[in-house]
Motif scaffolding. Structure first.
Motif, short mmCIF file in Angstrom:
data_model
loop_
_atom_site.label_atom_id
_atom_site.label_comp_id
_atom_site.label_asym_id
_atom_site.label_seq_id
_atom_site.Cartn_x
_atom_site.Cartn_y
_atom_site.Cartn_z
N ILE A 256 0.87 -1.17 0.00
CA ILE A 256 0.00 0.00 0.00
C ILE A 256 0.91 1.22 0.00
N VAL A 257 0.65 2.17 -0.87
CA VAL A 257 1.50 3.35 -1.00
C VAL A 257 0.81 4.56 -0.38
N ILE A 258 1.56 5.31 0.42
CA ILE A 258 1.09 6.57 0.98
C ILE A 258 1.94 7.69 0.39
N LEU A 259 1.32 8.64 -0.28
CA LEU A 259 2.03 9.79 -0.84
C LEU A 259 1.97 10.95 0.13
N ASN A 260 3.00 11.80 0.10
CA ASN A 260 3.08 12.87 1.10
C ASN A 260 2.36 14.15 0.69
N ARG A 261 1.83 14.21 -0.54
CA ARG A 261 1.16 15.43 -0.98
C ARG A 261 0.06 15.10 -1.97
N PRO A 262 -0.92 16.00 -2.14
CA PRO A 262 -1.96 15.77 -3.14
C PRO A 262 -1.36 15.73 -4.54
N VAL A 263 -1.77 14.74 -5.34
CA VAL A 263 -1.22 14.60 -6.69
C VAL A 263 -2.31 14.47 -7.75
N GLY A 264 -3.57 14.61 -7.34
CA GLY A 264 -4.67 14.42 -8.28
C GLY A 264 -5.32 13.06 -8.11
N SER A 265 -6.13 12.67 -9.08
CA SER A 265 -6.91 11.44 -8.95
C SER A 265 -6.13 10.18 -9.32
N THR A 266 -5.02 10.33 -10.05
CA THR A 266 -4.22 9.17 -10.45
C THR A 266 -2.74 9.48 -10.29
N VAL A 267 -1.94 8.42 -10.26
CA VAL A 267 -0.49 8.56 -10.19
C VAL A 267 0.14 7.35 -10.87
N SER A 268 1.30 7.52 -11.48
CA SER A 268 2.00 6.43 -12.14
C SER A 268 3.04 5.83 -11.20
N LEU A 269 2.94 4.53 -10.96
CA LEU A 269 3.85 3.83 -10.05
C LEU A 269 4.33 2.54 -10.70
N PRO A 270 5.53 2.09 -10.32
CA PRO A 270 6.05 0.84 -10.88
C PRO A 270 5.47 -0.39 -10.18
N GLY A 271 5.49 -1.52 -10.87
CA GLY A 271 5.14 -2.79 -10.24
C GLY A 271 3.71 -2.89 -9.78
N ASN A 272 3.48 -3.88 -8.92
CA ASN A 272 2.14 -4.13 -8.39
C ASN A 272 1.94 -3.40 -7.07
N VAL A 273 0.87 -2.63 -7.00
CA VAL A 273 0.53 -1.85 -5.80
C VAL A 273 -0.92 -2.16 -5.45
N LYS A 274 -1.18 -2.37 -4.15
CA LYS A 274 -2.54 -2.73 -3.72
C LYS A 274 -3.46 -1.53 -3.69
N ALA A 275 -2.97 -0.39 -3.18
CA ALA A 275 -3.79 0.82 -3.07
C ALA A 275 -2.88 2.02 -2.89
N VAL A 276 -3.39 3.20 -3.20
CA VAL A 276 -2.62 4.43 -3.06
C VAL A 276 -3.46 5.46 -2.30
N TYR A 277 -2.85 6.06 -1.28
CA TYR A 277 -3.51 7.09 -0.48
C TYR A 277 -2.67 8.37 -0.53
N ALA A 278 -3.34 9.51 -0.44
CA ALA A 278 -2.66 10.81 -0.39
C ALA A 278 -3.53 11.77 0.40
N PRO A 279 -2.95 12.81 1.01
CA PRO A 279 -3.78 13.79 1.73
C PRO A 279 -4.66 14.57 0.77
#
Length: 324
Positions: free
Chosen positions: A43-66
């Motif tokens: 599960i990935v937690i981002l440190n800042r708002p980045v919009g509704s989508t983000v590009s990440l490598p590999g397999n990720v279960k979920a992405v959260y951001a403030p």
């Protein structure tokens, strides 16, 4: 009873820092990829708002951001974000929170572990699962000892040294916005950005050229070689103590840790406190007039010679290759 980590029943959270323009920090990207190498879907937690989508490598279960900017709240905003993501998950699930190594990450990892009654292990170089148990390898006492440890708690935080793997396929992921409630704490009231260098940032560079005591304070040949390679410039503690280089350039136990694809050590003896900051480099090229210098023990390629003869010739050949 000894607790045994089992990857199949453990949610691994990776805290990924983004620059102001939304780019992923290289150290965080490498950390995410290092976790994914074990077949885990973090599960990935981002440190800042980045919009509704983000590009990440590999397999990720979920992405959260403030859902709003938390950068003015020193540490407390990021800590609240992580805690609120944890609260949104199944509360009794075992959890491992992973950060890229760094001063702020170390503070966050320690604060989070204390508040949740878990373990904290910082400066991890290698992560491995053996018989379903998690082992974390790091170097201590100036790099003279290697330790393997394993969390014995249901919750743990670690900071991990890693470099990004180039060329990995990116996937578009949906970002879930998390409202962050801030309850006081220190606030950042002013920022004074440092002058931006045209050279790559030291901890994120693919190539690093480091000068040591052997330069005798003349870093001009180091700078010329670095410019020809579009590389970052590092310095040993001796060079910094002598006033030849700024502390921001220091590589080693009391400086920065780098993991470039190529690390060129010019006039660097290879003292243990310096080696601990760069011995995870993929390729190490050492230039030293002393054939018995310790740096040659870990070098991929060693050149015995005067750096003021070797570096200009190397720079010239690189520039010729670039123009041919």
């Amino acid at each position: 009873m000894t607790y045994v980590w089992q990857p199949s029943s453990t949610d691994v959270l990776v805290y990924v820092r983004c620059h102001e323009d939304g780019r992923l920090e290289n150290a965080s990207l490498g950390t995410l990829q290092k976790i994914q190498k074990h077949g885990l879907e973090p599960i990935v937690i981002l440190n800042r708002p980045v919009g509704s989508t983000v590009s990440l490598p590999g397999n990720v279960k979920a992405v959260y951001a403030p859902d709003s900017d938390i950068s003015q709240s020193f540490l407390t905003g990021e800590l609240a974000l992580i805690k609120q993501v944890l609260a949104a998950l199944i509360p009794d699930i075992t959890q491992l929170v992973v950060f890229a190594s760094g001063n702020t990450s170390t503070d966050l990892a320690a604060m989070l572990a204390v508040q949740r009654g878990g373990a904290v292990i910082t400066g991890v170089q290698k992560i491995a699962f053996e018989n379903n148990e998690l082992f974390l390898r790091k170097y201590v006492l100036g790099g003279t000892w290697q330790t393997d440890s394993s969390p014995q708690t249901n919750f743990a935080t670690i900071t991990l040294h890693a470099k990004p793997i180039p060329g990995q396929e990116m996937h578009t992921m949906t970002v879930s916005a998390i409202p962050v409630t801030l309850n006081g704490g220190p606030q950042i009231i002013d920022r004074k950005p440092q002058p931006v260098s045209e050279r790559p940032e030291l901890t994120e560079a693919a190539v690093v050229v480091t000068g040591g005591r052997g330069t005798n304070g003349d870093f001009s040949v180091v700078e010329d070689l670095a410019d020809s390679l579009e590389a970052a410039i590092g310095a040993t503690r001796d060079a910094v103590d002598e006033g030849w280089a700024d502390h921001s350039m220091q590589v080693g136990q009391t400086g920065k840790t780098v993991s470039p694809q190529v690390y060129i050590a010019a006039g660097v003896s290879g003292a243990i406190h310096q080696r601990v900051g760069m011995d995870t480099a993929e390729n190490i090229i050492a230039i030293n007039s002393d054939e018995d210098a310790p740096i040659f023990e870990i070098a991929t390629v060693g050149i015995v010679g005067d750096l003021f003869d070797v570096l200009p010739e190397l720079t010239e050949r690189i520039n010729q290759r670039k123009t041919s």
